[in-house]
Write an enzyme that holds these catalytic residues in place. Structure first.
Site, PDB file in Angstrom:
ATOM      1  N   LYS A  25      72.259  61.746  30.139  1.00  0.00           N
ATOM      2  CA  LYS A  25      71.259  61.206  31.074  1.00  0.00           C
ATOM      3  C   LYS A  25      71.124  59.697  30.881  1.00  0.00           C
ATOM      4  O   LYS A  25      70.530  59.236  29.908  1.00  0.00           O
ATOM      5  CB  LYS A  25      69.888  61.855  30.860  1.00  0.00           C
ATOM      6  CG  LYS A  25      68.965  61.540  32.048  1.00  0.00           C
ATOM      7  CD  LYS A  25      67.509  61.641  31.745  1.00  0.00           C
ATOM      8  CE  LYS A  25      66.886  60.378  31.261  1.00  0.00           C
ATOM      9  NZ  LYS A  25      66.984  59.213  32.164  1.00  0.00           N
ATOM     10  N   GLY A  79      66.429  54.576  22.654  1.00  0.00           N
ATOM     11  CA  GLY A  79      65.377  54.046  23.516  1.00  0.00           C
ATOM     12  C   GLY A  79      64.225  53.557  22.675  1.00  0.00           C
ATOM     13  O   GLY A  79      64.399  53.219  21.493  1.00  0.00           O
ATOM     14  N   SER A  80      63.053  53.547  23.255  1.00  0.00           N
ATOM     15  CA  SER A  80      61.895  52.971  22.567  1.00  0.00           C
ATOM     16  C   SER A  80      61.370  53.917  21.492  1.00  0.00           C
ATOM     17  O   SER A  80      61.537  55.142  21.581  1.00  0.00           O
ATOM     18  CB  SER A  80      60.795  52.680  23.578  1.00  0.00           C
ATOM     19  OG  SER A  80      60.430  53.881  24.223  1.00  0.00           O
ATOM     20  N   THR A  81      60.719  53.349  20.503  1.00  0.00           N
ATOM     21  CA  THR A  81      60.143  54.152  19.426  1.00  0.00           C
ATOM     22  C   THR A  81      59.082  55.101  19.989  1.00  0.00           C
ATOM     23  O   THR A  81      58.988  56.261  19.571  1.00  0.00           O
ATOM     24  CB  THR A  81      59.568  53.220  18.337  1.00  0.00           C
ATOM     25  OG1 THR A  81      60.675  52.520  17.739  1.00  0.00           O
ATOM     26  CG2 THR A  81      58.836  53.988  17.251  1.00  0.00           C
ATOM     27  N   VAL A 115      58.895  56.586  23.027  1.00  0.00           N
ATOM     28  CA  VAL A 115      59.516  57.761  23.650  1.00  0.00           C
ATOM     29  C   VAL A 115      60.211  58.599  22.573  1.00  0.00           C
ATOM     30  O   VAL A 115      60.182  59.830  22.617  1.00  0.00           O
ATOM     31  CB  VAL A 115      60.489  57.344  24.775  1.00  0.00           C
ATOM     32  CG1 VAL A 115      61.261  58.541  25.305  1.00  0.00           C
ATOM     33  CG2 VAL A 115      59.727  56.681  25.912  1.00  0.00           C
ATOM     34  N   GLY A 116      60.784  57.945  21.575  1.00  0.00           N
ATOM     35  CA  GLY A 116      61.449  58.663  20.479  1.00  0.00           C
ATOM     36  C   GLY A 116      60.499  59.605  19.747  1.00  0.00           C
ATOM     37  O   GLY A 116      60.886  60.720  19.379  1.00  0.00           O
ATOM     38  N   GLU A 127      67.877  56.440  17.928  1.00  0.00           N
ATOM     39  CA  GLU A 127      68.129  55.007  17.738  1.00  0.00           C
ATOM     40  C   GLU A 127      67.028  54.301  18.501  1.00  0.00           C
ATOM     41  O   GLU A 127      67.015  54.317  19.732  1.00  0.00           O
ATOM     42  CB  GLU A 127      69.496  54.618  18.308  1.00  0.00           C
ATOM     43  CG  GLU A 127      70.680  55.288  17.644  1.00  0.00           C
ATOM     44  CD  GLU A 127      70.948  54.792  16.241  1.00  0.00           C
ATOM     45  OE1 GLU A 127      70.291  53.829  15.798  1.00  0.00           O
ATOM     46  OE2 GLU A 127      71.805  55.383  15.573  1.00  0.00           O
ATOM     47  N   CYS A 183      68.001  45.878  21.058  1.00  0.00           N
ATOM     48  CA  CYS A 183      67.253  46.468  19.931  1.00  0.00           C
ATOM     49  C   CYS A 183      67.536  45.711  18.642  1.00  0.00           C
ATOM     50  O   CYS A 183      66.741  45.727  17.722  1.00  0.00           O
ATOM     51  CB  CYS A 183      67.632  47.934  19.784  1.00  0.00           C
ATOM     52  SG  CYS A 183      69.398  48.171  19.659  1.00  0.00           S
ATOM     53  N   GLU A 199      57.827  44.679  19.548  1.00  0.00           N
ATOM     54  CA  GLU A 199      59.142  44.435  20.143  1.00  0.00           C
ATOM     55  C   GLU A 199      58.929  43.901  21.557  1.00  0.00           C
ATOM     56  O   GLU A 199      58.419  44.609  22.426  1.00  0.00           O
ATOM     57  CB  GLU A 199      59.945  45.740  20.184  1.00  0.00           C
ATOM     58  CG  GLU A 199      61.347  45.525  20.700  1.00  0.00           C
ATOM     59  CD  GLU A 199      62.164  46.807  20.747  1.00  0.00           C
ATOM     60  OE1 GLU A 199      61.636  47.847  21.162  1.00  0.00           O
ATOM     61  OE2 GLU A 199      63.347  46.751  20.365  1.00  0.00           O
TER      62      GLU A 199
HETATM   63  P1  NAD Z   1      62.899  54.187  27.009  1.00  0.00           P
HETATM   64  O1  NAD Z   1      62.517  54.811  25.727  1.00  0.00           O
HETATM   65  O2  NAD Z   1      61.839  53.900  27.995  1.00  0.00           O
HETATM   66  O3  NAD Z   1      63.972  55.078  27.774  1.00  0.00           O
HETATM   67  C1  NAD Z   1      65.205  55.447  27.174  1.00  0.00           C
HETATM   68  C2  NAD Z   1      65.723  56.684  27.860  1.00  0.00           C
HETATM   69  O4  NAD Z   1      64.813  57.754  27.641  1.00  0.00           O
HETATM   70  C3  NAD Z   1      65.850  56.562  29.381  1.00  0.00           C
HETATM   71  O5  NAD Z   1      67.005  57.261  29.799  1.00  0.00           O
HETATM   72  C4  NAD Z   1      64.601  57.259  29.872  1.00  0.00           C
HETATM   73  O6  NAD Z   1      64.736  57.791  31.174  1.00  0.00           O
HETATM   74  C5  NAD Z   1      64.455  58.361  28.857  1.00  0.00           C
HETATM   75  N1  NAD Z   1      63.103  58.908  28.720  1.00  0.00           N
HETATM   76  C6  NAD Z   1      61.927  58.275  28.972  1.00  0.00           C
HETATM   77  N2  NAD Z   1      60.890  59.118  28.742  1.00  0.00           N
HETATM   78  C7  NAD Z   1      61.431  60.298  28.349  1.00  0.00           C
HETATM   79  C8  NAD Z   1      60.876  61.560  27.961  1.00  0.00           C
HETATM   80  N3  NAD Z   1      59.568  61.760  27.933  1.00  0.00           N
HETATM   81  N4  NAD Z   1      61.719  62.540  27.601  1.00  0.00           N
HETATM   82  C9  NAD Z   1      63.054  62.344  27.591  1.00  0.00           C
HETATM   83  N5  NAD Z   1      63.640  61.181  27.949  1.00  0.00           N
HETATM   84  C10 NAD Z   1      62.837  60.170  28.319  1.00  0.00           C
HETATM   85  O7  NAD Z   1      63.707  52.884  26.590  1.00  0.00           O
HETATM   86  P2  NAD Z   1      64.304  51.766  27.533  1.00  0.00           P
HETATM   87  O8  NAD Z   1      63.143  50.990  28.071  1.00  0.00           O
HETATM   88  O9  NAD Z   1      65.304  52.345  28.482  1.00  0.00           O
HETATM   89  O10 NAD Z   1      65.127  50.902  26.482  1.00  0.00           O
HETATM   90  C11 NAD Z   1      64.524  49.967  25.677  1.00  0.00           C
HETATM   91  C12 NAD Z   1      64.259  50.504  24.291  1.00  0.00           C
HETATM   92  O11 NAD Z   1      65.425  51.052  23.729  1.00  0.00           O
HETATM   93  C13 NAD Z   1      63.813  49.423  23.324  1.00  0.00           C
HETATM   94  O12 NAD Z   1      62.739  49.846  22.543  1.00  0.00           O
HETATM   95  C14 NAD Z   1      65.039  49.215  22.432  1.00  0.00           C
HETATM   96  O13 NAD Z   1      64.775  48.692  21.164  1.00  0.00           O
HETATM   97  C15 NAD Z   1      65.605  50.575  22.405  1.00  0.00           C
HETATM   98  N6  NAD Z   1      67.027  50.524  22.052  1.00  0.00           N
HETATM   99  C16 NAD Z   1      67.418  50.930  20.805  1.00  0.00           C
HETATM  100  C17 NAD Z   1      68.757  50.862  20.440  1.00  0.00           C
HETATM  101  C18 NAD Z   1      69.214  51.317  19.081  1.00  0.00           C
HETATM  102  O14 NAD Z   1      70.393  51.581  18.937  1.00  0.00           O
HETATM  103  N7  NAD Z   1      68.351  51.430  18.088  1.00  0.00           N
HETATM  104  C19 NAD Z   1      69.692  50.383  21.344  1.00  0.00           C
HETATM  105  C20 NAD Z   1      69.262  49.962  22.583  1.00  0.00           C
HETATM  106  C21 NAD Z   1      67.919  50.063  22.930  1.00  0.00           C
END
Ligand code: NAD
Length: 454
Positions: free
Chosen positions: A155, A208-210, A212-213, A230, A264, A357
């Protein structure tokens, strides 16, 4: 299909594509197809799987320029960077193409028999990726997952689904069986959320973001899914007075303003020893003021727009009118989500701009007195993803690199990722590692078989 997803080009604000918007029903159907494809894919011989993955890498390479241009337009990144990122995706598929014949087990001495271990695929894995490095981060997950014999439902972020959608087509054309790699473009909560809760998905690998993680870890707990996370970062770039200050100052802007700060690994807290703060800022000034910000498709561009209007608003909240702006670069006027790069100095490590961040082109210069304070400040964060240390003292370089709580750190360099070395976070920057040989552990289960011989 649950409607249409409009994909916007950040440099213009205009819609550049409309793609099917997947929801819960599409996830259920894709997982069912993946489950049906799994046994045959698992049983493809290691040599044949290697060959198919090389074919996939070749096929991506065959569309290198088209994919780079699509990524540059959709994510708003400079075309030169986009070419490099697609190149890394190709390298990642080639690297893991070699893995199927190297997924080794052990034999363990035991009484009255032979004990052996095997690395088994997990089954169907759900991969959820962000918008900042769309195809590259997808490849870090897809390649080891496929090499280990799993079927994948990927996704992409709803803002940047286009190269991932192409990847599914390219994979089918390259000969991957139906159902082995499927891509669903849809919203996080419905499409991503259903993948996280689906009982037939064995693992979620998320970038993605901490915030959402955290939700993904909670959701995955219900079915005891394997999870790799990540997440975000707020990394330190530590510059000692005994460093090559010119070199550190020339490298620092790239370490924060690369990908318009939407990285990130951004080393957005620049910790500078107090005696060289002024010298450092003046040495950095021409590299910030001279940054070419503009059209992502222009070869001369070094920084593009931010990904969305919402992201620009969020970044701007960190630079209020009374912010201590020491250097400000330039950005185009007009349509598109432009934001000029900014260096704030001096900033305290507990100010909001140094704590959170920002995910935009905003750097904070934070003075420190001595090595102990540098390490204390570098570690005073919930994150631990990347970082750098600049010094000519080899002993200090290694002492500080070991003392900083972070997954990846570079000495006299701002590089973060290589295909063959592990990447991932300490603390709230994540769980697990991507890239290198270690990533394969996260896409396999360890099976122990005992064979009685008496
Ligand atoms: P995000 O967390 O908003 O979204 C990431 C992904 O998760 C998207 O595909 C989104 O649709 C999906 N998502 C959102 N809510 C969800 C849910 N409730 N359940 C399942 N999936 C869901 O992050 P973003 O805004 O797309 O990216 C930016 C963030 O990603 C920053 O915090 C950045 O630091 C982090 N990031 C980390 C790394 C790493 O390797 N550590 C690399 C790149 C980006």
């Amino acid at each position: 299909m649950s409607g249409v997803l409009e994909v916007v080009e950040p440099a213009t604000g205009a819609v550049m594509a409309r793609v099917p918007r997947a929801g819960v029903d599409e996830v259920d159907a894709a997982v069912a197809r993946a489950k049906a494809a799994f046994t045959a894919w698992r049983d493809v011989t290691p040599g044949d799987r290697t060959m198919l993955m090389h074919r996939l890498a070749d096929a991506i390479a065959g569309e290198h320029e088209e994919l780079a241009r699509l990524e540059a337009r959709n994510a708003g990144k400079p075309i030169g960077d986009a070419r490099g990122e697609i190149g890394m995706a190709i390298d990642t598929f080639r690297y893991y193409a070699g893995a199927p014949e190297r997924l080794l087990g052990k034999t363990i001495p035991v009484a009255d028999g032979v004990d052996m271990t095997f690395r088994e695929p997990l089954g169907v894995v759900g991969l959820i990726v962000p918008w900042n490095f769309p195809l590259t981060i997808a490849s870090w997950k897809v390649a080891p997952a496929l090499a280990a014999g799993n079927c994948v439902v990927l996704k992409p972020a709803e803002l940047t689904p286009l190269t991932a959608i192409d990847l599914e087509r390219i994979a089918l054309e390259a000969g991957l069986p139906e159902g082995v790699l499927q891509v669903l473009a849809g919203p996080g909560t419905t499409c991503g959320g259903r993948l996280v809760e689906h009982p037939d998905v064995a693992k979620i690998a998320f970038t993605g973001s901490t915030e959402v993680g955290r939700g993904i870890a909670r959701g995955a707990a219900e079915t005891i899914k394997r999870v790799t996370l990540e997440l975000g970062g707020k990394s330190a770039n530590v510059v000692f007075a005994d460093a090559d200050v010119e070199a550190a100052a020339a490298a620092a802007p790239g370490a924060v303003f690369g990908n318009a700060g939407q990285d990130c690994c951004a080393r957005s807290r620049i910790l500078v020893q107090r005696s060289v703060v002024e010298e450092f800022i003046e040495a950095m000034r021409p590299h910030v003021e001279g940054l070419t910000v503009g059209d992502p498709l222009d070869d001369a561009t070094q920084m593009g727009p931010l990904i969305s209007a919402g992201q620009r608003e969020s970044v701007a909240s960190f630079v209020p009118d009374d912010a201590p702006v020491a250097i400000r670069g330039s950005a185009p006027e007009g349509d598109g989500y432009w934001f000029a790069p900014v260096v704030l100095a001096p900033v305290a490590n507990d100010d909001r701009a140094a704590r959170e961040e920002i995910f935009g082109p905003v750097a904070c210069v934070i003075p420190f007195e001595d090595e102990a304070e540098a390490v204390r400040l570098a570690n005073a964060t919930i994150y631990g993803l990347s970082g750098s240390v600049w010094t000519r003292d080899g002993g200090r370089a290694l002492r500080v690199a070991r003392a900083i709580e972070t997954g990846v750190i570079s000495i006299n360099s701002n590089s973060s990722v290589r295909v063959s070395t592990p990447f991932g976070g300490f603390k709230q920057s994540g769980i697990g590692r991507e890239l290198g040989p270690d990533a394969l552990d996260h896409y396999t289960e360890l099976k122990n078989v005992y064979y009685a011989t008496n």
